[in-house]
Design a protein around this motif. Structure first.
Motif, mmCIF file in Angstrom:
data_model
loop_
_atom_site.group_PDB
_atom_site.id
_atom_site.type_symbol
_atom_site.label_atom_id
_atom_site.label_comp_id
_atom_site.label_asym_id
_atom_site.label_seq_id
_atom_site.Cartn_x
_atom_site.Cartn_y
_atom_site.Cartn_z
ATOM 1 N N VAL A 53 93.370 -50.640 48.503
ATOM 2 C CA VAL A 53 92.544 -50.641 47.540
ATOM 3 C C VAL A 53 91.700 -51.715 48.047
ATOM 4 C CG1 VAL A 53 91.864 -51.113 45.153
ATOM 5 C CG2 VAL A 53 93.861 -49.591 45.666
ATOM 6 N N VAL A 54 90.358 -51.618 48.165
ATOM 7 C CA VAL A 54 89.275 -52.657 48.475
ATOM 8 C C VAL A 54 88.602 -52.662 46.886
ATOM 9 C CG1 VAL A 54 87.422 -52.937 49.638
ATOM 10 C CG2 VAL A 54 89.181 -51.801 50.555
ATOM 11 N N VAL A 55 88.395 -53.841 46.384
ATOM 12 C CA VAL A 55 87.609 -54.464 45.292
ATOM 13 C C VAL A 55 86.299 -54.776 45.663
ATOM 14 C CG1 VAL A 55 87.428 -55.611 43.077
ATOM 15 C CG2 VAL A 55 89.654 -54.765 43.957
ATOM 16 N N GLY A 56 85.359 -54.263 45.446
ATOM 17 C CA GLY A 56 84.049 -54.602 45.946
ATOM 18 C C GLY A 56 83.403 -53.943 47.002
ATOM 19 N N ALA A 57 82.319 -53.295 46.823
ATOM 20 C CA ALA A 57 81.586 -52.514 47.742
ATOM 21 C C ALA A 57 80.119 -53.057 48.219
ATOM 22 C CB ALA A 57 81.134 -51.174 47.091
ATOM 23 N N GLY A 58 80.342 -54.447 48.743
ATOM 24 C CA GLY A 58 79.379 -55.258 49.247
ATOM 25 C C GLY A 58 79.595 -54.814 50.881
ATOM 26 N N LEU A 59 78.773 -55.576 51.816
ATOM 27 C CA LEU A 59 78.994 -55.466 53.152
ATOM 28 C C LEU A 59 80.395 -55.593 53.503
ATOM 29 C CD1 LEU A 59 75.587 -56.841 54.926
ATOM 30 C CD2 LEU A 59 76.993 -54.420 55.024
ATOM 31 N N SER A 60 81.191 -56.711 52.802
ATOM 32 C CA SER A 60 82.498 -56.974 53.331
ATOM 33 C C SER A 60 83.389 -56.187 52.816
ATOM 34 C CB SER A 60 82.798 -58.350 52.782
ATOM 35 O OG SER A 60 83.768 -59.085 53.756
ATOM 36 N N GLY A 61 83.310 -55.512 51.663
ATOM 37 C CA GLY A 61 84.541 -54.660 51.263
ATOM 38 C C GLY A 61 83.994 -53.337 51.891
ATOM 39 N N LEU A 62 82.976 -52.589 52.121
ATOM 40 C CA LEU A 62 82.341 -51.830 52.729
ATOM 41 C C LEU A 62 83.040 -51.769 54.131
ATOM 42 C CD1 LEU A 62 79.011 -50.807 51.385
ATOM 43 C CD2 LEU A 62 80.992 -49.428 50.932
ATOM 44 N N THR A 63 82.779 -52.714 54.922
ATOM 45 C CA THR A 63 83.166 -52.951 56.348
ATOM 46 C C THR A 63 84.806 -52.758 56.341
ATOM 47 O OG1 THR A 63 81.419 -54.185 56.924
ATOM 48 C CG2 THR A 63 83.438 -54.478 58.288
ATOM 49 N N ALA A 64 85.467 -53.540 55.373
ATOM 50 C CA ALA A 64 87.096 -53.599 55.674
ATOM 51 C C ALA A 64 87.464 -52.135 55.275
ATOM 52 C CB ALA A 64 87.463 -54.307 54.394
ATOM 53 N N ALA A 65 86.817 -51.049 54.274
ATOM 54 C CA ALA A 65 87.232 -49.868 54.126
ATOM 55 C C ALA A 65 86.783 -48.922 55.202
ATOM 56 C CB ALA A 65 86.557 -49.442 52.752
ATOM 57 N N HIS A 66 85.714 -49.220 55.912
ATOM 58 C CA HIS A 66 85.392 -48.321 56.882
ATOM 59 C C HIS A 66 86.468 -48.624 58.084
ATOM 60 C CE1 HIS A 66 82.705 -46.459 59.605
ATOM 61 N NE2 HIS A 66 82.228 -47.752 60.442
ATOM 62 N N ARG A 67 86.636 -49.875 58.410
ATOM 63 C CA ARG A 67 87.606 -49.950 59.592
ATOM 64 C C ARG A 67 89.046 -49.527 59.158
ATOM 65 N NH1 ARG A 67 83.596 -50.357 62.794
ATOM 66 N NH2 ARG A 67 82.659 -52.187 62.866
ATOM 67 N N LEU A 68 89.347 -49.805 57.991
ATOM 68 C CA LEU A 68 90.855 -48.936 57.627
ATOM 69 C C LEU A 68 90.656 -47.421 57.783
ATOM 70 C CD1 LEU A 68 91.435 -51.159 54.420
ATOM 71 C CD2 LEU A 68 92.906 -51.203 56.457
ATOM 72 N N ARG A 69 89.844 -46.814 57.433
ATOM 73 C CA ARG A 69 89.726 -45.515 57.645
ATOM 74 C C ARG A 69 89.741 -45.378 59.054
ATOM 75 N NH1 ARG A 69 87.238 -42.512 53.092
ATOM 76 N NH2 ARG A 69 86.928 -40.886 54.860
ATOM 77 N N GLN A 70 89.047 -46.023 59.728
ATOM 78 C CA GLN A 70 89.088 -45.771 61.448
ATOM 79 C C GLN A 70 90.479 -46.151 61.881
ATOM 80 O OE1 GLN A 70 85.964 -48.569 62.450
ATOM 81 N NE2 GLN A 70 84.652 -46.794 63.058
ATOM 82 N N PHE A 71 91.335 -46.877 61.315
ATOM 83 C CA PHE A 71 92.577 -47.031 61.870
ATOM 84 C C PHE A 71 93.567 -46.010 61.324
ATOM 85 C CE2 PHE A 71 91.837 -51.805 61.022
ATOM 86 C CZ PHE A 71 91.138 -51.994 62.302
ATOM 87 N N GLY A 72 93.046 -45.181 60.416
ATOM 88 C CA GLY A 72 93.877 -43.820 59.952
ATOM 89 C C GLY A 72 94.503 -44.214 58.542
ATOM 90 N N PHE A 73 94.149 -45.009 57.876
ATOM 91 C CA PHE A 73 94.569 -45.524 56.521
ATOM 92 C C PHE A 73 93.831 -44.769 55.368
ATOM 93 C CE2 PHE A 73 96.176 -48.892 58.966
ATOM 94 C CZ PHE A 73 97.705 -48.915 58.826
ATOM 95 N N THR A 74 94.377 -44.713 54.277
ATOM 96 C CA THR A 74 93.669 -44.012 53.227
ATOM 97 C C THR A 74 93.083 -45.042 52.272
ATOM 98 O OG1 THR A 74 95.721 -43.863 51.907
ATOM 99 C CG2 THR A 74 94.731 -41.822 53.110
ATOM 100 N N VAL A 75 92.114 -45.120 51.715
ATOM 101 C CA VAL A 75 91.626 -46.212 50.741
ATOM 102 C C VAL A 75 90.951 -45.694 49.684
ATOM 103 C CG1 VAL A 75 90.921 -47.624 53.009
ATOM 104 C CG2 VAL A 75 89.163 -46.119 51.800
ATOM 105 N N ALA A 76 90.820 -46.633 48.576
ATOM 106 C CA ALA A 76 89.971 -46.340 47.428
ATOM 107 C C ALA A 76 89.106 -47.556 47.191
ATOM 108 C CB ALA A 76 91.106 -46.315 46.184
ATOM 109 N N VAL A 77 88.032 -47.680 47.030
ATOM 110 C CA VAL A 77 87.041 -48.480 46.715
ATOM 111 C C VAL A 77 86.373 -48.593 45.546
ATOM 112 C CG1 VAL A 77 84.940 -49.680 47.880
ATOM 113 C CG2 VAL A 77 86.405 -48.387 49.099
#
Length: 473
Positions: free
Chosen positions: A19-43
């Protein structure tokens, strides 16, 4: 909204991997990279929009960046991310003379440091001293600096006085501080100031336009980077969903928002330090982590844009870059769209003590005062703006100020490590947690990428442990 899929490589009860808390540039980048790693996320994002401290608006048909705007050499991660999502950039206009209004007089100048009479040499002396002191502070670990406690015990303002800086040097450093941290020199820890300078590559790198951090900005705007990443997240992103509680155990986390709870192997909290205190953590965070939210407030910075039929200052061989010792606007840039034939846009910054007064004014009076500041620098034509907008970051309830945290004396050495030090399965992101370019958009991206790597290691370790115990079979 469709339910998230089960976590990668697990048949357990988790809704997502991270889970990522916060959809600023930092949180969005984290979620984006995790998806590229093959992980599922909720933001989860508390506000109705993505971007955090980057935002945009259309004013009379012209795009303007209300938050983070500029990028420059060495800011490799934000530039790479922009290229990845297809957001282009162009050089900040800087041809011609800059202008300064100083001690009641206006004059032209070239370069970063303006002519301030006998104080000019002293400005150079102070810059060299700050850069030299900054190099003694390890990037990402200010508490490890020699004499860190002593540096943290005084403010930047007290150091300037102790160093016998001239009035001109003190005033110029104050302008830099209001723009950089949204605070006055007496309000910022000296240790934090010199650490910030070091991780930005020095004062010139931090403040210059050509060759510095203001060299370019984005054609579609910095906010468009966030919008494009968010679009790729689809239903994994929840807006208007402030996180109320994070419950952590040895096995995972439960993140609760309004009407929804999501379980995961890890959580990345990517909000400004002061806003961490709005989330209930169970069990409670260690004391240093909990106290950080109380002791690392955001600065106060606002921006004003004026739109004109043309960039009229260019016909007088002016760059649009200006400085003023009177305010409320104390520094300006030409933020016109690329090309010579379009509308002209002036950007002005209002920070620290000026912002605290200006932010309380009615909208009409804010406009009058901002345009008057532009006119002081560029002449009466600046009063005839066809469009105007301002952004008061201190009035944003889910941002709390800007452009970054502004910790005062005595709270950097004891608390800085809590910015990034994980608490079990709770990880941290946000530009303040970066070891380079903290406070900039590049720092936000770097922090998001670092947190994504930490989360990947944590989730992979959890999956291996589960497989070894046989619970995942």
């Amino acid at each position: 909204m469709t339910a998230p899929s089960a976590p990668r490589g697990s048949d357990g009860p988790d809704d997502v991997d991270v889970v990522v808390v916060g959809a600023g540039l930092s949180g969005l980048t984290a979620a984006h990279r995790l998806r590229q790693f093959g992980f599922t996320v909720a933001v989860f994002e508390a506000s109705a929009r993505v971007g955090g401290r980057v935002s945009s608006a259309e004013v009379d048909g012209v795009h303007v960046d209300l938050g983070g705007t500029f990028v420059g050499p060495g800011q490799d991660r934000i530039l790479a991310l922009a290229d990845e999502v297809g957001v282009e950039r162009y050089r900040t206009y800087g041809a011609g003379d800059n202008v300064i209004r100083w001690r009641g007089r206006s004059r032209r100048y070239r370069g970063t440091v303006p002519p301030v009479g006998a104080g000019l040499l002293d400005v150079g002396r102070i810059q060299l001293a700050l850069d030299r002191l900054a190099r003694t502070v390890p990037c990402g670990d200010p508490a490890a600096a020699p004499h860190a406690t002593e540096l943290d015990a005084e403010s930047l303002g007290s150091w300037l006085r102790r160093s016998r800086a001239s009035a001109a040097a003190r005033d110029l450093i104050a302008i830099a501080g209001r723009t950089t941290w949204g605070c006055e020199p007496d309000e910022i820890s000296l240790l934090h100031a010199v650490h910030y300078i070091h991780q930005a590559g020095g004062l010139s790198s931090m403040l210059d336009t050509e060759g510095g951090a203001q060299e370019e900005h984005f054609v579609e705007g910095s906010h468009e980077i966030a919008v494009r990443i968010a679009r790729g997240l689809g239903p994994a992103l929840r807006l208007d969903a402030p996180v109320e509680q994070v419950e952590a155990s040895a096995d995972g986390v439960v993140v609760s928002s309004v009407g929804e709870a999501v379980t995961a192997r890890a959580v990345i909290v990517a909000v400004p330090p002061a806003l961490r205190g709005r989330i209930r953590f169970s069990p409670e965070l260690p004391p240093r982590h909990a106290q950080l939210a109380q002791r690392w407030p955001a600065g106060v910075l606002s921006k004003a844009y004026a739109i004109y039929d043309e960039p009229f200052w260019r016909t007088r061989n002016l760059s649009g870059q200006g400085l003023s010792d009177t305010g409320p606007v104390f520094i300006t840039f030409d933020a016109s769209p690329p090309g010579d034939g379009g509308p002209g846009v002036l950007l002005g910054f209002i920070g620290a003590r000026y912002a605290r007064e200006w932010d309380d004014l009615p909208a009409a009076e804010r406009r009058v005062r901002a345009l008057s500041s532009f006119a002081d620098l560029f002449g009466s034509r600046a009063l005839d703006a066809r469009g105007y907008i301002d952004q008061r970051w201190g009035a944003e309830p889910w941002v709390g100020g800007g452009p970054t945290a502004a910790p005062g004396p005595g709270v950097v050495a004891p608390y800085a490590s809590a910015l990034v030090e994980p608490v079990g399965r709770i990880l941290w992101a946000g530009t303040e947690t970066a070891s380079r370019w903290t406070g900039f958009m590049d720092g936000a991206v770097r922090a998001g990428e670092r947190a994504a790597l930490e989360a990947r290691r944590l989730v992979d370790t959890s999956a291996r442990d589960t497989d070894m115990t046989g619970d995942g079979e």
